[in-house]
Design an enzyme around this catalytic site. Structure first.
Site, short mmCIF file in Angstrom:
data_model
loop_
_atom_site.label_atom_id
_atom_site.label_comp_id
_atom_site.label_asym_id
_atom_site.label_seq_id
_atom_site.Cartn_x
_atom_site.Cartn_y
_atom_site.Cartn_z
N GLY A 131 0.84 -1.20 0.00
CA GLY A 131 0.00 0.00 0.00
C GLY A 131 0.87 1.25 0.00
O GLY A 131 1.81 1.35 0.78
N ARG A 135 1.21 -5.38 -6.30
CA ARG A 135 1.40 -6.64 -5.59
C ARG A 135 1.73 -7.69 -6.63
O ARG A 135 1.05 -7.79 -7.65
CB ARG A 135 0.14 -6.97 -4.79
CG ARG A 135 -0.06 -5.97 -3.63
CD ARG A 135 -1.25 -6.31 -2.76
NE ARG A 135 -1.24 -5.54 -1.50
CZ ARG A 135 -1.79 -4.32 -1.35
NH1 ARG A 135 -2.36 -3.75 -2.37
NH2 ARG A 135 -1.74 -3.69 -0.19
N ASP A 143 5.50 -4.88 5.91
CA ASP A 143 6.11 -6.16 6.31
C ASP A 143 6.01 -7.21 5.19
O ASP A 143 6.92 -8.03 5.01
CB ASP A 143 5.49 -6.68 7.62
CG ASP A 143 3.97 -6.65 7.61
OD1 ASP A 143 3.36 -6.94 8.65
OD2 ASP A 143 3.40 -6.31 6.55
N THR A 186 4.24 2.73 5.26
CA THR A 186 2.83 2.35 5.36
C THR A 186 2.16 3.30 6.33
O THR A 186 2.79 3.75 7.30
CB THR A 186 2.64 0.91 5.88
OG1 THR A 186 1.25 0.69 6.18
CG2 THR A 186 3.45 0.64 7.14
N ASP A 239 -0.10 2.52 8.37
CA ASP A 239 -0.61 1.77 9.54
C ASP A 239 0.26 1.90 10.78
O ASP A 239 -0.21 1.63 11.88
CB ASP A 239 -0.73 0.28 9.18
CG ASP A 239 -1.67 0.05 8.02
OD1 ASP A 239 -1.60 -1.02 7.41
OD2 ASP A 239 -2.45 0.97 7.71
N ASP A 256 2.46 -0.15 11.75
CA ASP A 256 2.37 -1.48 12.39
C ASP A 256 3.64 -2.29 12.21
O ASP A 256 3.62 -3.52 12.19
CB ASP A 256 1.18 -2.27 11.79
CG ASP A 256 1.33 -2.46 10.27
OD1 ASP A 256 0.57 -3.27 9.71
OD2 ASP A 256 2.19 -1.78 9.67
N ARG A 260 -5.51 -1.49 8.93
CA ARG A 260 -5.49 -2.94 8.76
C ARG A 260 -5.87 -3.60 10.08
O ARG A 260 -6.99 -3.40 10.53
CB ARG A 260 -4.13 -3.43 8.25
CG ARG A 260 -4.21 -4.78 7.51
CD ARG A 260 -2.88 -5.23 6.97
NE ARG A 260 -2.42 -4.45 5.83
CZ ARG A 260 -2.79 -4.67 4.58
NH1 ARG A 260 -3.63 -5.64 4.32
NH2 ARG A 260 -2.32 -3.93 3.60
O1 F6P Z 1 -1.64 -1.10 4.70
C1 F6P Z 1 -2.17 0.15 4.31
C2 F6P Z 1 -3.65 0.00 4.05
O2 F6P Z 1 -4.17 1.25 3.70
C3 F6P Z 1 -4.43 -0.54 5.24
O3 F6P Z 1 -4.65 0.45 6.23
C4 F6P Z 1 -5.69 -0.98 4.54
O4 F6P Z 1 -6.40 -1.96 5.27
C5 F6P Z 1 -5.11 -1.60 3.25
O5 F6P Z 1 -3.90 -0.91 2.99
C6 F6P Z 1 -6.01 -1.46 2.05
O6 F6P Z 1 -5.38 -2.22 1.03
P1 F6P Z 1 -5.77 -1.96 -0.52
O7 F6P Z 1 -5.15 -0.66 -0.92
O8 F6P Z 1 -5.15 -3.14 -1.23
O9 F6P Z 1 -7.27 -1.91 -0.59
#
Ligand code: F6P
Length: 328
Positions: A15, A76, A107, A130, A132, A134, A176
């Site tokens: 992300g 990804r 991670d 990120t 998050d 985390d 997340r």
């Molecule tokens: O990891 C960053 C994040 O924004 C999380 O907070 C969220 O749950 C996820 O990515 C969303 O993923 P995507 O962009 O694949 O929908």
């Protein structure tokens, strides 16, 4: 004697987050400072496999420090999860005479980098990007501070309309499966309640607390809900439950979504990104590999990638106590 580094590659993965461009800029300019070449890899690990490379110099990264997102794109890659895919990626790097790789991501991205190093002995260094926050080994991941400011601004705007219409708003924020964003913005946004995965206080307590707020004369309320919260109902079900079980509240829901990942990086994130880029490049030049750079007690430190991947961040208990007191 560590292998001489003449050329590094940098990619962004997972992300995106505000500050990634500032980190790319720092990696490229630190390479230029040390008279080594730098290759930008587009589309994350997918680009590593396909050889989607572009040589970047100090001028290539002008005007991006203040831009959200990532100029190198992020993707990804299913193929990079296969040995064949990683073999192709390794060959692409060898063909381009690249000596080391800086991975800006979370991670999941670091897991790929570590496996890649274990299979090919190729030097890798991680920069935690990120929103998050985390990732173990850093007090701040790139983009966390910017996301907090973005969300607090959104909460302030929602509070204006909530108070105009005497409404209760459930506001869902990203993160997340951790509650760092929710806890911080809940305090800063003056939320009456904050629901986070790390602390499941249950539905009855939530309703009791909201009833108390109502009885104390509050005519509107904000409840911040971390997307990973485990109360057992999604945010729309929470609305329905409160609608059915509480008097006197007109309830609405606002899911902030991906706008939390955009926007110009904050000053904090721009400085953090600049520091992390320098640390990452100079660590590789010193012969280090398989580390993540991170902010610890205000200093740039290295954490073994394996620890960063396996480690877990903990919710700040002092902040949790502050949030309880503030909702009095
Ligand atoms: O990891 C960053 C994040 O924004 C999380 O907070 C969220 O749950 C996820 O990515 C969303 O993923 P995507 O962009 O694949 O929908």
């Amino acid at each position: 004697m560590p292998k001489k580094i003449n050329k590094l590659a940098v990619l962004t993965s997972g992300g995106d987050s505000p500050g990634m461009n500032a980190a790319i800029r720092s990696v490229v300019r630190t390479c230029a400072y040390h008279n080594i070449k730098c290759i930008g890899v587009y589309q994350g690990y997918e680009g590593l496999i396909t050889g989607d490379f572009k040589e970047l110099d100090a001028r290539s990264v002008r005007g991006i420090i203040n831009k959200g997102g990532t100029m190198l794109k992020s993707a990804r890659s299913k193929e990079f999860r296969t040995k064949e895919g990683r073999q192709k990626a390794y060959q692409s790097l060898m063909d381009a005479e690249v000596d080391g790789l800086v991975v800006i991501g979370g991670d999941g991205s670091f897991t790929g980098a570590l496996i890649f190093n274990q299979e090919f002995g190729f030097p890798v260094m991680g920069i935690p990007g990120t929103i998050d926050n985390d990732i173990f080994g850093t007090s701040h991941t790139l983009g966390f501070d910017t996301a907090l400011n973005t969300v607090v601004d959104a909460i302030d705007k929602i509070r204006d309309t909530a108070s105009s219409h005497n409404r209760l708003f459930f506001i869902e924020v990203m993160g997340r499966d951790v509650g760092h964003i929710a806890l911080n913005v809940g305090i800063a946004g003056g939320a009456e309640e904050i629901l986070i995965p790390e602390e499941d206080l249950g539905l009855d307590r939530l309703v009791d607390s909201l009833n108390k707020s109502r009885k104390s004369g509050k005519t509107s309320s904000i409840v911040v809900v971390a997307e990973g919260d485990k109360i057992g109902k999604n945010i729309f079900e929470l609305k329905d439950y409160v609608d059915e079980n509480m008097e006197g509240y007109d309830v609405r829901v606002s899911v902030l979504g991906h706008m939390q990942r955009g926007g110009a990086p904050s000053c904090f994130d721009r400085v953090l990104a600049s520091r992390m880029g320098v640390k990452a490049v100079e660590a590789i030049l010193e012969g280090q590999s398989n580390y993540m750079v991170g902010l610890q007690n205000g200093k740039m430190e290295l954490t073994p990638l394996d620890n960063a991947i396996k480690g877990k961040t903990k919710i700040n208990l002092e902040l949790l106590r502050v949030s309880d007191i503030m909702s009095t």
